[in-house]
Design a protein around this motif. Sequence first.
Motif, PDB file in Angstrom:
ATOM      1  N   SER A 112       0.829  -1.211   0.000  1.00 44.34           N
ATOM      2  CA  SER A 112       0.000   0.000   0.000  1.00 44.34           C
ATOM      3  C   SER A 112       0.861   1.257   0.000  1.00 44.34           C
ATOM      4  N   PHE A 113       1.922   1.254   0.809  1.00 47.02           N
ATOM      5  CA  PHE A 113       2.829   2.412   0.824  1.00 47.02           C
ATOM      6  C   PHE A 113       3.457   2.618  -0.553  1.00 47.02           C
ATOM      7  N   ALA A 114       3.842   1.509  -1.213  1.00 41.95           N
ATOM      8  CA  ALA A 114       4.413   1.625  -2.556  1.00 41.95           C
ATOM      9  C   ALA A 114       3.374   2.155  -3.538  1.00 41.95           C
ATOM     10  N   MET A 115       2.138   1.718  -3.402  1.00 41.43           N
ATOM     11  CA  MET A 115       1.079   2.217  -4.281  1.00 41.43           C
ATOM     12  C   MET A 115       0.878   3.720  -4.093  1.00 41.43           C
ATOM     13  N   LEU A 116       0.875   4.161  -2.849  1.00 42.10           N
ATOM     14  CA  LEU A 116       0.574   5.565  -2.544  1.00 42.10           C
ATOM     15  C   LEU A 116       1.764   6.491  -2.745  1.00 42.10           C
ATOM     16  N   HIS A 117       2.956   5.997  -2.396  1.00 45.10           N
ATOM     17  CA  HIS A 117       4.128   6.877  -2.348  1.00 45.10           C
ATOM     18  C   HIS A 117       5.285   6.432  -3.234  1.00 45.10           C
ATOM     19  N   GLY A 118       5.229   5.207  -3.736  1.00 48.06           N
ATOM     20  CA  GLY A 118       6.396   4.635  -4.390  1.00 48.06           C
ATOM     21  C   GLY A 118       7.319   4.011  -3.362  1.00 48.06           C
ATOM     22  N   ALA A 119       8.077   3.026  -3.792  1.00 44.17           N
ATOM     23  CA  ALA A 119       9.072   2.375  -2.940  1.00 44.17           C
ATOM     24  C   ALA A 119      10.444   2.973  -3.219  1.00 44.17           C
ATOM     25  N   PRO A 120      11.445   2.683  -2.386  1.00 38.23           N
ATOM     26  CA  PRO A 120      12.795   3.123  -2.727  1.00 38.23           C
ATOM     27  C   PRO A 120      13.168   2.654  -4.133  1.00 38.23           C
ATOM     28  N   GLY A 121      13.605   3.589  -4.965  1.00 36.49           N
ATOM     29  CA  GLY A 121      13.937   3.286  -6.351  1.00 36.49           C
ATOM     30  C   GLY A 121      12.821   3.552  -7.331  1.00 36.49           C
ATOM     31  N   SER A 122      11.622   3.886  -6.837  1.00 39.40           N
ATOM     32  CA  SER A 122      10.486   4.132  -7.738  1.00 39.40           C
ATOM     33  C   SER A 122      10.599   5.495  -8.406  1.00 39.40           C
ATOM     34  N   ALA A 123      10.202   5.550  -9.649  1.00 44.23           N
ATOM     35  CA  ALA A 123      10.133   6.830 -10.353  1.00 44.23           C
ATOM     36  C   ALA A 123       8.892   7.609  -9.950  1.00 44.23           C
ATOM     37  N   ARG A 124       7.871   6.926  -9.510  1.00 45.92           N
ATOM     38  CA  ARG A 124       6.589   7.541  -9.152  1.00 45.92           C
ATOM     39  C   ARG A 124       5.820   6.543  -8.284  1.00 45.92           C
ATOM     40  N   PRO A 125       4.774   6.984  -7.602  1.00 42.05           N
ATOM     41  CA  PRO A 125       3.924   6.035  -6.886  1.00 42.05           C
ATOM     42  C   PRO A 125       3.365   4.982  -7.837  1.00 42.05           C
ATOM     43  N   TRP A 126       3.230   3.766  -7.338  1.00 41.77           N
ATOM     44  CA  TRP A 126       2.737   2.695  -8.207  1.00 41.77           C
ATOM     45  C   TRP A 126       1.335   2.988  -8.727  1.00 41.77           C
ATOM     46  N   LYS A 127       0.556   3.720  -7.984  1.00 42.80           N
ATOM     47  CA  LYS A 127      -0.797   4.051  -8.441  1.00 42.80           C
ATOM     48  C   LYS A 127      -0.787   4.904  -9.700  1.00 42.80           C
ATOM     49  N   ASP A 128       0.323   5.561  -9.965  1.00 44.41           N
ATOM     50  CA  ASP A 128       0.427   6.408 -11.151  1.00 44.41           C
ATOM     51  C   ASP A 128       0.996   5.671 -12.356  1.00 44.41           C
ATOM     52  N   GLU A 129       1.343   4.392 -12.176  1.00 40.58           N
ATOM     53  CA  GLU A 129       1.795   3.573 -13.301  1.00 40.58           C
ATOM     54  C   GLU A 129       0.586   3.173 -14.148  1.00 40.58           C
ATOM     55  N   PRO A 130       0.779   3.006 -15.467  1.00 39.27           N
ATOM     56  CA  PRO A 130      -0.352   2.561 -16.300  1.00 39.27           C
ATOM     57  C   PRO A 130      -0.940   1.239 -15.832  1.00 39.27           C
ATOM     58  N   VAL A 131      -0.072   0.342 -15.395  1.00 40.69           N
ATOM     59  CA  VAL A 131      -0.518  -0.949 -14.872  1.00 40.69           C
ATOM     60  C   VAL A 131       0.563  -1.470 -13.934  1.00 40.69           C
ATOM     61  N   VAL A 132       0.146  -2.173 -12.905  1.00 38.32           N
ATOM     62  CA  VAL A 132       1.082  -2.800 -11.964  1.00 38.32           C
ATOM     63  C   VAL A 132       0.779  -4.293 -11.932  1.00 38.32           C
ATOM     64  N   LYS A 133       1.842  -5.090 -12.082  1.00 39.77           N
ATOM     65  CA  LYS A 133       1.677  -6.540 -12.077  1.00 39.77           C
ATOM     66  C   LYS A 133       2.588  -7.165 -11.022  1.00 39.77           C
ATOM     67  N   PHE A 134       2.173  -8.330 -10.545  1.00 35.51           N
ATOM     68  CA  PHE A 134       2.975  -9.096  -9.594  1.00 35.51           C
ATOM     69  C   PHE A 134       3.040 -10.544 -10.053  1.00 35.51           C
ATOM     70  N   ILE A 135       4.211 -11.150  -9.847  1.00 40.41           N
ATOM     71  CA  ILE A 135       4.397 -12.557 -10.181  1.00 40.41           C
ATOM     72  C   ILE A 135       3.930 -13.412  -9.011  1.00 40.41           C
ATOM     73  N   CYS A 136       3.115 -14.402  -9.311  1.00 38.44           N
ATOM     74  CA  CYS A 136       2.550 -15.274  -8.284  1.00 38.44           C
ATOM     75  C   CYS A 136       2.901 -16.723  -8.598  1.00 38.44           C
ATOM     76  N   PRO A 137       3.847 -17.328  -7.871  1.00 36.79           N
ATOM     77  CA  PRO A 137       4.096 -18.761  -8.056  1.00 36.79           C
ATOM     78  C   PRO A 137       2.857 -19.562  -7.652  1.00 36.79           C
ATOM     79  N   VAL A 138       2.535 -20.571  -8.465  1.00 38.33           N
ATOM     80  CA  VAL A 138       1.354 -21.395  -8.180  1.00 38.33           C
ATOM     81  C   VAL A 138       1.726 -22.878  -8.199  1.00 38.33           C
ATOM     82  N   PRO A 139       1.095 -23.636  -7.274  1.00 35.29           N
ATOM     83  CA  PRO A 139       0.124 -23.177  -6.290  1.00 35.29           C
ATOM     84  C   PRO A 139       0.781 -22.303  -5.233  1.00 35.29           C
TER      85      PRO A 139
END
Length: 426
Positions: A112-139
């Motif tokens: 949530s902090f990364a979405m709102l503010h960006g994480a260390p190394g972020s160019a902008r808050p993640w919410k301002d990215e066109p799309v945000v994806k995460f890799i999910c190992p399955v199962p």
Amino acid sequence: MSPRAPLATLSADELAAFRTARQSDYAELKARGLRLDLTRGKPSSAQLDLSDDLLRLPTSTRDRAGTDVRNYGGLDGLVELREIFAELLEVDVAQVVCGGNSSLTMMHQVISFAMLHGAPGSARPWKDEPVVKFICPVPGYDRHFSLLADLGIEMVTVPMNADGPDVEAVAALAADPAVKGIWVVPTYANPSGAVCSLEVARALASMPTAAPDFRIMWDNAYALHHLTEDEVTSADILSLAAEAGNPDRPVMFASTSKITWAGAGVAVLAASPTTRAWYLQHLGMASIGPDKVNQLRHVEFFGDADGVRALMRRHRDLIAPKFAAVDDALRAELEGLEVAEWSHPTGGYFVNLDVLDGTASRVVELAREAGISLTPAGASFPLGQDPRDRNIRLAPTFPELPEVETAMAGVATCVALAAAEKLAAG
């Protein structure tokens, strides 16, 4: 007992006879009027009883430095507790934050902090990215996936192998700048029981990523939850990432939720100095400090890291027989039929059951109608969608041992019946 022939090799008449026999077994199962629950990986009451001395603690209101734990402050938690978990997780105490009762809350805060503010190394808050994806190992762990879905983050999957996530598949996806991270349960993964090898951990820590703020959410929930005397040690992801020049990439999480009391424990985060400071900066806008009384209670109860290890051996004595009962029941009914495969974990809280493609939902339905509640089929996949409809997560820790034995014998009957139905239908 003579070896069974694979179900798919039976003649039509033989398959019909097998199906009729399983239908009879299932009718008897339903007639028992069972009400058994294997849906969640919760500690049993006997496990919770192991920590009831917490009710009489703490005996003091002050920490080692003399600070009154009943008051505000201490955002990063008691140093005494941080020292215990630094040793257990093999990290530096300066990297550790001890919080409230839920590591899932800490994970939600980090993203949530990364979405709102960006994480260390972020160019902008993640919410301002066109799309945000995460890799999910399955199962994988359903609550990881639900967290992402709730925040509007797209999920892309890779196979979870016996030695951790498929690193080639991960690297290929990480070439997309929209991919901001990956979930990893490194030790006794939920639900497969897989252990992330040093080689896989090193590859994840060092691989090129298009996103400079790519994060490894290293959920070490089961680091201490051994089922045998061979106690696996988790890879040191923080050191591996620092050595690779990516110190901010991993964020580690753990908790006492399945060590002491699931609803009244303590949670742990460990990260690089930069990431730790970033997390505390934003956390400080929402909190003036954790429940340090509960933290001191745990410090007194554990004593030290060896106290935690001793407690976990008592947990092992309670739950290892339940995992053995799962294996015994599945082997007794299904071995040789080639309609199911299941994990043989050496730690953690789950058994991963893969049934004949297209039958997992039917198995869960049959079990429910017979009074046995299972986790929904596909729960270990993003949005609950298992493309092969074959995966079922089994959680044997909460029921009493005789209930596990009864429930798993019933589940095995349901697996065999569902497979016979599927094969008979062509």
